[in-house]
Design a protein around this motif. Sequence first.
Motif, PDB file in Angstrom:
ATOM      1  N   HIS A  30     -19.900   1.699  11.210  1.00  0.00           N
ATOM      2  CA  HIS A  30     -19.034   1.891  10.046  1.00  0.00           C
ATOM      3  C   HIS A  30     -17.602   1.485  10.378  1.00  0.00           C
ATOM      4  O   HIS A  30     -16.922   0.859   9.565  1.00  0.00           O
ATOM      5  CB  HIS A  30     -19.069   3.334   9.560  1.00  0.00           C
ATOM      6  CG  HIS A  30     -20.328   3.683   8.853  1.00  0.00           C
ATOM      7  ND1 HIS A  30     -20.901   4.922   8.939  1.00  0.00           N
ATOM      8  CD2 HIS A  30     -21.143   2.959   8.038  1.00  0.00           C
ATOM      9  CE1 HIS A  30     -22.010   4.939   8.229  1.00  0.00           C
ATOM     10  NE2 HIS A  30     -22.169   3.764   7.677  1.00  0.00           N
ATOM     11  N   MET A  31     -17.144   1.832  11.572  1.00  0.00           N
ATOM     12  CA  MET A  31     -15.782   1.473  11.966  1.00  0.00           C
ATOM     13  C   MET A  31     -15.640  -0.041  12.058  1.00  0.00           C
ATOM     14  O   MET A  31     -14.640  -0.606  11.597  1.00  0.00           O
ATOM     15  CB  MET A  31     -15.434   2.134  13.305  1.00  0.00           C
ATOM     16  CG  MET A  31     -13.978   2.105  13.635  1.00  0.00           C
ATOM     17  SD  MET A  31     -13.053   3.137  12.478  1.00  0.00           S
ATOM     18  CE  MET A  31     -11.415   2.564  12.790  1.00  0.00           C
ATOM     19  N   PHE A  32     -16.634  -0.716  12.617  1.00  0.00           N
ATOM     20  CA  PHE A  32     -16.600  -2.180  12.684  1.00  0.00           C
ATOM     21  C   PHE A  32     -16.554  -2.774  11.280  1.00  0.00           C
ATOM     22  O   PHE A  32     -15.825  -3.725  11.023  1.00  0.00           O
ATOM     23  CB  PHE A  32     -17.820  -2.730  13.436  1.00  0.00           C
ATOM     24  CG  PHE A  32     -17.686  -2.688  14.931  1.00  0.00           C
ATOM     25  CD1 PHE A  32     -16.785  -3.513  15.601  1.00  0.00           C
ATOM     26  CD2 PHE A  32     -18.463  -1.829  15.680  1.00  0.00           C
ATOM     27  CE1 PHE A  32     -16.672  -3.478  16.985  1.00  0.00           C
ATOM     28  CE2 PHE A  32     -18.357  -1.782  17.063  1.00  0.00           C
ATOM     29  CZ  PHE A  32     -17.452  -2.611  17.715  1.00  0.00           C
ATOM     30  N   ARG A  33     -17.329  -2.220  10.353  1.00  0.00           N
ATOM     31  CA  ARG A  33     -17.358  -2.733   8.978  1.00  0.00           C
ATOM     32  C   ARG A  33     -16.032  -2.486   8.257  1.00  0.00           C
ATOM     33  O   ARG A  33     -15.568  -3.341   7.504  1.00  0.00           O
ATOM     34  CB  ARG A  33     -18.503  -2.104   8.202  1.00  0.00           C
ATOM     35  CG  ARG A  33     -19.846  -2.611   8.656  1.00  0.00           C
ATOM     36  CD  ARG A  33     -20.970  -2.002   7.839  1.00  0.00           C
ATOM     37  NE  ARG A  33     -22.233  -2.351   8.437  1.00  0.00           N
ATOM     38  CZ  ARG A  33     -23.144  -1.471   8.831  1.00  0.00           C
ATOM     39  NH1 ARG A  33     -22.951  -0.176   8.647  1.00  0.00           N
ATOM     40  NH2 ARG A  33     -24.268  -1.875   9.390  1.00  0.00           N
ATOM     41  N   ILE A  34     -15.428  -1.324   8.490  1.00  0.00           N
ATOM     42  CA  ILE A  34     -14.118  -1.040   7.895  1.00  0.00           C
ATOM     43  C   ILE A  34     -13.106  -2.059   8.402  1.00  0.00           C
ATOM     44  O   ILE A  34     -12.344  -2.640   7.633  1.00  0.00           O
ATOM     45  CB  ILE A  34     -13.647   0.390   8.227  1.00  0.00           C
ATOM     46  CG1 ILE A  34     -14.527   1.427   7.517  1.00  0.00           C
ATOM     47  CG2 ILE A  34     -12.178   0.581   7.858  1.00  0.00           C
ATOM     48  CD1 ILE A  34     -14.302   2.851   7.997  1.00  0.00           C
ATOM     49  N   ARG A  35     -13.110  -2.285   9.696  1.00  0.00           N
ATOM     50  CA  ARG A  35     -12.149  -3.196  10.310  1.00  0.00           C
ATOM     51  C   ARG A  35     -12.328  -4.630   9.835  1.00  0.00           C
ATOM     52  O   ARG A  35     -11.364  -5.373   9.706  1.00  0.00           O
ATOM     53  CB  ARG A  35     -12.233  -3.121  11.821  1.00  0.00           C
ATOM     54  CG  ARG A  35     -11.820  -1.753  12.365  1.00  0.00           C
ATOM     55  CD  ARG A  35     -11.894  -1.709  13.866  1.00  0.00           C
ATOM     56  NE  ARG A  35     -11.015  -2.698  14.454  1.00  0.00           N
ATOM     57  CZ  ARG A  35      -9.698  -2.554  14.599  1.00  0.00           C
ATOM     58  NH1 ARG A  35      -9.118  -1.451  14.204  1.00  0.00           N
ATOM     59  NH2 ARG A  35      -8.975  -3.495  15.139  1.00  0.00           N
ATOM     60  N   SER A  36     -13.567  -5.026   9.567  1.00  0.00           N
ATOM     61  CA  SER A  36     -13.821  -6.404   9.146  1.00  0.00           C
ATOM     62  C   SER A  36     -13.633  -6.599   7.645  1.00  0.00           C
ATOM     63  O   SER A  36     -13.688  -7.727   7.158  1.00  0.00           O
ATOM     64  CB  SER A  36     -15.243  -6.818   9.536  1.00  0.00           C
ATOM     65  OG  SER A  36     -16.197  -6.121   8.752  1.00  0.00           O
TER      66      SER A  36
END
Length: 66
Positions: A30-36
């Motif tokens: 989820h953090m990777f998706r938020i950042r991207s």
Amino acid sequence: MGVYDALAAERAGVTTVVAQAKLHGINRQHMFRIRSGKWQPSLTVAMRMAADLGTTVDALFERVDR
């Protein structure tokens, strides 16, 4: 996420995405998706992230007009 990265490093001492996800109690994917930009956090998650870093949701997710 320049504002977020600066606050996370300064106020919580976390610099990796995995550590950031752990800080907020969310899955690292989820953090990777938020950042991207592929996923936007729920209001609850956004408020938790801001509270964890001692700031507001508006400041944390400040939009830059291009």
